[in-house]
Design an enzyme around this catalytic site. Structure first.
Site, short mmCIF file in Angstrom:
data_model
loop_
_atom_site.label_atom_id
_atom_site.label_comp_id
_atom_site.label_asym_id
_atom_site.label_seq_id
_atom_site.Cartn_x
_atom_site.Cartn_y
_atom_site.Cartn_z
N ARG A 190 2.98 52.45 -2.60
CA ARG A 190 2.37 52.43 -3.90
C ARG A 190 1.25 51.41 -3.99
NH1 ARG A 190 7.99 51.80 -6.96
NH2 ARG A 190 8.83 51.85 -4.85
N GLU A 209 -5.27 52.00 2.60
CA GLU A 209 -4.06 51.18 2.63
C GLU A 209 -4.32 49.86 1.90
OE1 GLU A 209 -1.09 50.78 2.74
OE2 GLU A 209 -0.24 50.27 4.68
N ASP A 210 -3.27 49.29 1.34
CA ASP A 210 -3.45 48.01 0.65
C ASP A 210 -3.59 46.86 1.65
OD1 ASP A 210 -0.78 48.20 1.47
OD2 ASP A 210 0.07 47.51 -0.42
N ASP A 224 -0.56 44.50 7.90
CA ASP A 224 0.16 43.27 8.22
C ASP A 224 0.52 43.34 9.71
OD1 ASP A 224 1.54 40.85 7.65
OD2 ASP A 224 3.38 41.91 7.18
N LYS A 237 -4.25 41.09 7.64
CA LYS A 237 -3.73 39.79 8.10
C LYS A 237 -3.75 39.79 9.63
CE LYS A 237 -0.18 39.44 4.50
NZ LYS A 237 1.29 39.31 4.31
N PHE A 287 2.06 35.64 1.81
CA PHE A 287 2.55 36.81 1.09
C PHE A 287 1.78 36.91 -0.21
CE2 PHE A 287 5.22 39.77 -1.12
CZ PHE A 287 5.59 40.64 -0.09
N VAL A 288 1.09 38.05 -0.40
CA VAL A 288 0.21 38.19 -1.55
C VAL A 288 0.68 39.28 -2.51
CG1 VAL A 288 -1.83 37.30 -0.33
CG2 VAL A 288 -1.34 39.77 -0.30
P1 IMP Z 1 3.00 46.48 8.23
O1 IMP Z 1 3.73 47.65 8.72
O2 IMP Z 1 3.64 45.18 8.65
O3 IMP Z 1 1.52 46.47 8.57
O4 IMP Z 1 3.17 46.46 6.68
C1 IMP Z 1 2.26 46.99 5.84
C2 IMP Z 1 2.82 47.12 4.45
O5 IMP Z 1 3.68 46.04 4.10
C3 IMP Z 1 1.69 47.05 3.45
O6 IMP Z 1 1.20 48.33 3.20
C4 IMP Z 1 2.35 46.45 2.25
O7 IMP Z 1 2.92 47.47 1.47
C5 IMP Z 1 3.43 45.58 2.80
N1 IMP Z 1 2.97 44.18 2.85
C6 IMP Z 1 2.49 43.51 3.92
N2 IMP Z 1 2.12 42.27 3.61
C7 IMP Z 1 2.36 42.15 2.28
C8 IMP Z 1 2.14 41.09 1.34
O8 IMP Z 1 1.64 40.00 1.64
N3 IMP Z 1 2.50 41.36 0.05
C9 IMP Z 1 3.04 42.55 -0.33
N4 IMP Z 1 3.24 43.57 0.51
C10 IMP Z 1 2.90 43.37 1.80
MG MG Z 2 1.98 49.55 1.60
#
Ligand code: IMP
Ligand code: MG
Length: 182
Positions: free
Chosen positions: A45, A101-102, A105, A133, A154-155
């Site tokens: 979302r 994508e938001d 990470d 990140k 963490f944002v």
């Molecule tokens: P990844 O699989 O570790 O790249 O995670 C990506 C997803 O984790 C993002 O689409 C976010 O929904 C969530 N996420 C990663 N970092 C943060 C953060 O700092 N705050 C909130 N959600 C995060």
């Molecule tokens: Mg996400």
């Protein structure tokens, strides 16, 4: 639900976000200027506000579709298990797909989602992520457009949540835990 008390310190202002979104949309419009097959795929979302702002600045015929993948639950750390909770409504075969994508990470979520979408044979597929990140990356993913590189914090805000809260902030801020006053 018990939640440790925290405050949110502003990291990126609403004004800075708006300026960056406008610049990204210009680059995207330019890149796709010769296509009438563009579909923006938002990952729910966290990207819903970003997408709403981005597509309004894209000066092309564009369709919008959404996909929800889950890897986090309500935790701060990725479980590295990615599930499709809600699939696209439309077909992407032969289309120009822009995945929005938001945050990237660790990269696991996006890598997995892209692998799934590739099996549907889009004509071209690119990624636009609002936040990145780099220090946290585990899985290799290439994003053609990035809004901001941010530190390992963490944002929340501008669509992004902590345990489903704070999506409605107009800016992006870091979560900072504080001592309980009692
Ligand atoms: P990844 O699989 O570790 O790249 O995670 C990506 C997803 O984790 C993002 O689409 C976010 O929904 C969530 N996420 C990663 N970092 C943060 C953060 O700092 N705050 C909130 N959600 C995060
Ligand atoms: Mg996400």
């Amino acid at each position: 639900m018990s939640q440790k008390p925290y405050v949110v310190d502003e990291l990126i202002s609403a004004k800075a976000i708006a300026a960056r979104v406008e610049a990204l949309a210009k680059e995207i419009s330019n890149h796709y200027r010769d296509t009438d097959k563009l579909v923006v795929v938002g990952l729910l979302r966290g990207s819903f506000i970003f997408i709403a702002d981005l597509v309004r600045e894209i000066d092309l015929p564009v369709e919008v579709d959404f996909l929800e993948a889950s890897s986090y639950g309500d935790a701060m750390e990725s479980s590295r298990e990615v599930r499709i909770l809600k699939d696209l409504r439309g077909e992407i075969g032969g289309r120009d797909v822009l995945v929005v994508e938001d945050i990237i990470d660790t990269g696991h979520t996006l890598k997995h989602v892209l692998e799934i979408l590739e099996t549907r044979h889009p004509r071209r597929m690119e990624v636009c992520a609002l936040l990145n990140k780099p220090a946290r990356r585990e899985a290799e993913v290439r994003a053609k457009w990035i809004g901001f590189d941010i530190p390992d914090e963490f944002v929340v805000g501008y669509g992004i949540d902590y345990a489903q809260r704070n999506r409605n902030l107009g800016y992006i801020g870091k979560v900072r835990f504080v001592e309980e006053n009692n």
